[in-house]
Design a protein around this motif. Structure first.
Motif, PDB file in Angstrom:
ATOM      1  N   UNK A 172       0.836  -1.199   0.000  1.00  0.00           N
ATOM      2  CA  UNK A 172       0.000   0.000   0.000  1.00  0.00           C
ATOM      3  C   UNK A 172       0.873   1.252   0.000  1.00  0.00           C
ATOM      4  N   UNK A 173       1.869   1.277   0.875  1.00  0.00           N
ATOM      5  CA  UNK A 173       2.723   2.456   0.970  1.00  0.00           C
ATOM      6  C   UNK A 173       3.560   2.630  -0.297  1.00  0.00           C
ATOM      7  N   UNK A 174       4.033   1.530  -0.856  1.00  0.00           N
ATOM      8  CA  UNK A 174       4.803   1.639  -2.094  1.00  0.00           C
ATOM      9  C   UNK A 174       3.936   2.171  -3.237  1.00  0.00           C
ATOM     10  N   UNK A 175       2.675   1.763  -3.263  1.00  0.00           N
ATOM     11  CA  UNK A 175       1.788   2.258  -4.313  1.00  0.00           C
ATOM     12  C   UNK A 175       1.477   3.745  -4.110  1.00  0.00           C
ATOM     13  N   UNK A 176       1.308   4.171  -2.865  1.00  0.00           N
ATOM     14  CA  UNK A 176       1.094   5.594  -2.596  1.00  0.00           C
ATOM     15  C   UNK A 176       2.301   6.410  -3.066  1.00  0.00           C
ATOM     16  N   UNK A 177       3.491   5.887  -2.836  1.00  0.00           N
ATOM     17  CA  UNK A 177       4.710   6.561  -3.287  1.00  0.00           C
ATOM     18  C   UNK A 177       4.725   6.663  -4.807  1.00  0.00           C
ATOM     19  N   UNK A 178       4.378   5.574  -5.478  1.00  0.00           N
ATOM     20  CA  UNK A 178       4.377   5.579  -6.948  1.00  0.00           C
ATOM     21  C   UNK A 178       3.418   6.636  -7.494  1.00  0.00           C
ATOM     22  N   UNK A 179       2.215   6.680  -6.931  1.00  0.00           N
ATOM     23  CA  UNK A 179       1.211   7.624  -7.420  1.00  0.00           C
ATOM     24  C   UNK A 179       1.618   9.055  -7.111  1.00  0.00           C
ATOM     25  N   UNK A 180       2.134   9.292  -5.919  1.00  0.00           N
ATOM     26  CA  UNK A 180       2.557  10.652  -5.567  1.00  0.00           C
ATOM     27  C   UNK A 180       3.724  11.103  -6.437  1.00  0.00           C
ATOM     28  N   UNK A 211       0.139   7.707 -15.245  1.00  0.00           N
ATOM     29  CA  UNK A 211       0.537   6.885 -14.100  1.00  0.00           C
ATOM     30  C   UNK A 211      -0.232   7.271 -12.843  1.00  0.00           C
ATOM     31  N   UNK A 212      -0.454   8.561 -12.664  1.00  0.00           N
ATOM     32  CA  UNK A 212      -1.123   9.034 -11.450  1.00  0.00           C
ATOM     33  C   UNK A 212      -2.578   8.598 -11.380  1.00  0.00           C
ATOM     34  N   UNK A 213      -3.205   8.414 -12.528  1.00  0.00           N
ATOM     35  CA  UNK A 213      -4.626   8.082 -12.555  1.00  0.00           C
ATOM     36  C   UNK A 213      -4.890   6.583 -12.483  1.00  0.00           C
ATOM     37  N   UNK A 214      -3.841   5.779 -12.557  1.00  0.00           N
ATOM     38  CA  UNK A 214      -4.014   4.329 -12.569  1.00  0.00           C
ATOM     39  C   UNK A 214      -3.598   3.743 -11.225  1.00  0.00           C
ATOM     40  N   UNK A 215      -4.513   3.086 -10.541  1.00  0.00           N
ATOM     41  CA  UNK A 215      -4.245   2.467  -9.247  1.00  0.00           C
ATOM     42  C   UNK A 215      -4.010   0.976  -9.466  1.00  0.00           C
ATOM     43  N   UNK A 216      -2.844   0.476  -9.040  1.00  0.00           N
ATOM     44  CA  UNK A 216      -2.483  -0.914  -9.284  1.00  0.00           C
ATOM     45  C   UNK A 216      -2.623  -1.802  -8.050  1.00  0.00           C
ATOM     46  N   UNK A 237      11.232   5.720  -8.012  1.00  0.00           N
ATOM     47  CA  UNK A 237       9.971   6.112  -8.638  1.00  0.00           C
ATOM     48  C   UNK A 237      10.090   7.485  -9.306  1.00  0.00           C
ATOM     49  N   UNK A 238      10.695   8.427  -8.629  1.00  0.00           N
ATOM     50  CA  UNK A 238      10.865   9.758  -9.215  1.00  0.00           C
ATOM     51  C   UNK A 238      11.747   9.687 -10.461  1.00  0.00           C
ATOM     52  N   UNK A 239      12.827   8.921 -10.376  1.00  0.00           N
ATOM     53  CA  UNK A 239      13.730   8.805 -11.514  1.00  0.00           C
ATOM     54  C   UNK A 239      13.069   8.138 -12.705  1.00  0.00           C
ATOM     55  N   UNK A 240      12.289   7.075 -12.455  1.00  0.00           N
ATOM     56  CA  UNK A 240      11.624   6.391 -13.559  1.00  0.00           C
ATOM     57  C   UNK A 240      10.588   7.283 -14.222  1.00  0.00           C
ATOM     58  N   UNK A 241       9.829   8.030 -13.423  1.00  0.00           N
ATOM     59  CA  UNK A 241       8.840   8.919 -14.022  1.00  0.00           C
ATOM     60  C   UNK A 241       9.527  10.008 -14.854  1.00  0.00           C
ATOM     61  N   UNK A 242      10.665  10.489 -14.408  1.00  0.00           N
ATOM     62  CA  UNK A 242      11.372  11.515 -15.176  1.00  0.00           C
ATOM     63  C   UNK A 242      12.005  10.907 -16.431  1.00  0.00           C
ATOM     64  N   UNK A 243      12.440   9.674 -16.332  1.00  0.00           N
ATOM     65  CA  UNK A 243      12.945   8.968 -17.516  1.00  0.00           C
ATOM     66  C   UNK A 243      11.850   8.909 -18.581  1.00  0.00           C
ATOM     67  N   UNK A 244      10.654   8.513 -18.170  1.00  0.00           N
ATOM     68  CA  UNK A 244       9.557   8.402 -19.130  1.00  0.00           C
ATOM     69  C   UNK A 244       9.154   9.768 -19.681  1.00  0.00           C
ATOM     70  N   UNK A 245       9.296  10.812 -18.853  1.00  0.00           N
ATOM     71  CA  UNK A 245       8.979  12.154 -19.337  1.00  0.00           C
ATOM     72  C   UNK A 245       9.951  12.575 -20.439  1.00  0.00           C
ATOM     73  N   UNK A 246      11.222  12.219 -20.276  1.00  0.00           N
ATOM     74  CA  UNK A 246      12.227  12.570 -21.282  1.00  0.00           C
ATOM     75  C   UNK A 246      11.830  12.003 -22.647  1.00  0.00           C
ATOM     76  N   UNK A 247      11.345  10.762 -22.660  1.00  0.00           N
ATOM     77  CA  UNK A 247      11.020  10.115 -23.930  1.00  0.00           C
ATOM     78  C   UNK A 247       9.557  10.310 -24.339  1.00  0.00           C
TER      79      UNK A 247
END
Length: 209
Positions: free
Chosen positions: A69-77, A87-92, A160-170
């Motif tokens: 639960x906490x890891x998913x909250x981190x991913x969404x935030x 990514x923010x709108x999808x709850x896994x 999580x922050x790094x991966x989201x920024x990676x995807x933003x670059x591409x």
């Protein structure tokens, strides 16, 4: 527009497809339709990156001390902070619901507990001002988490922050004509292999002049 065209699903190598399918089956990867997500099909241009990401994700999501639960909250935030709406709108994670997501930006957190809000605040600090994280921050986290858990939490936040920024670059989620169109020769191909070949317009557009 996407910068690199995500590798078409039918052009993924058997190894890449196996890695991505395993992630989909485990719940790590989800594009909402059960198909290989675009961002992973961009990572698949480099097999080392794809395999390293899959191994890291498996360790972070299926092992460790921090609950899902906490890891998913981190991913969404992290997705919210980075402006990644898809990514923010999808709850896994079944343990997280829309009310939890809505409460992330509310002082006091609504349905979120004090430890969760402290961790979500950490996401913002790492993203916007990592120098603001001091001894008091770690002492505060130490009220609810062991040192081993704090190390895992901070690492997960950074990943999580790094991966989201990676995807933003591409910009793999975007529609339109890509800057670099897919070509099978580009997969796992170092520039030295093509050094004597005329540069394509797509590749040339990425090279500083």
């Amino acid at each position: 527009m996407p910068r690199y065209e995500p590798i078409p699903v039918d052009q993924l190598s058997s190894e890449a497809r196996s890695i991505i399918d395993a992630g989909i089956a485990s719940g790590m990867y989800d594009d909402g339709a059960g198909l290989p997500p675009a961002q992973l099909r961009v990572m698949a241009y480099n097999s080392t990156v794809l395999k390293a990401t899959a191994a890291q994700s498996t360790e972070l999501w299926h092992r460790g001390l921090v609950d899902n639960r906490l890891k998913e909250l981190i991913r969404i935030r992290s997705a919210q902070v980075n402006g990644c709406d898809a990514c923010a709108s999808r709850i896994k994670e079944p343990g997280v619901d829309a009310d939890d997501v809505a409460c992330m930006a509310i002082p006091g957190g609504g349905s979120l507990g004090e430890p969760e809000m402290a961790v979500l605040s950490l996401v913002g600090q790492v993203a916007n001002d990592h120098h603001s994280i001091d001894e008091d921050t770690l002492r505060s986290l130490g009220r609810w988490f062991s040192p081993a858990e704090v190390v895992e939490l901070v690492y997960h936040v950074c990943v999580m922050l790094g991966q989201h920024r990676f995807h933003h670059v591409f910009r793999s989620y975007e529609e339109g004509e890509p800057v670099v169109a897919f070509d099978a020769a580009l997969v796992d191909g170092p520039m030295s292999i093509r050094a004597d070949e005329p540069a394509t317009a797509e590749v040339d557009a990425l090279v500083p002049h």
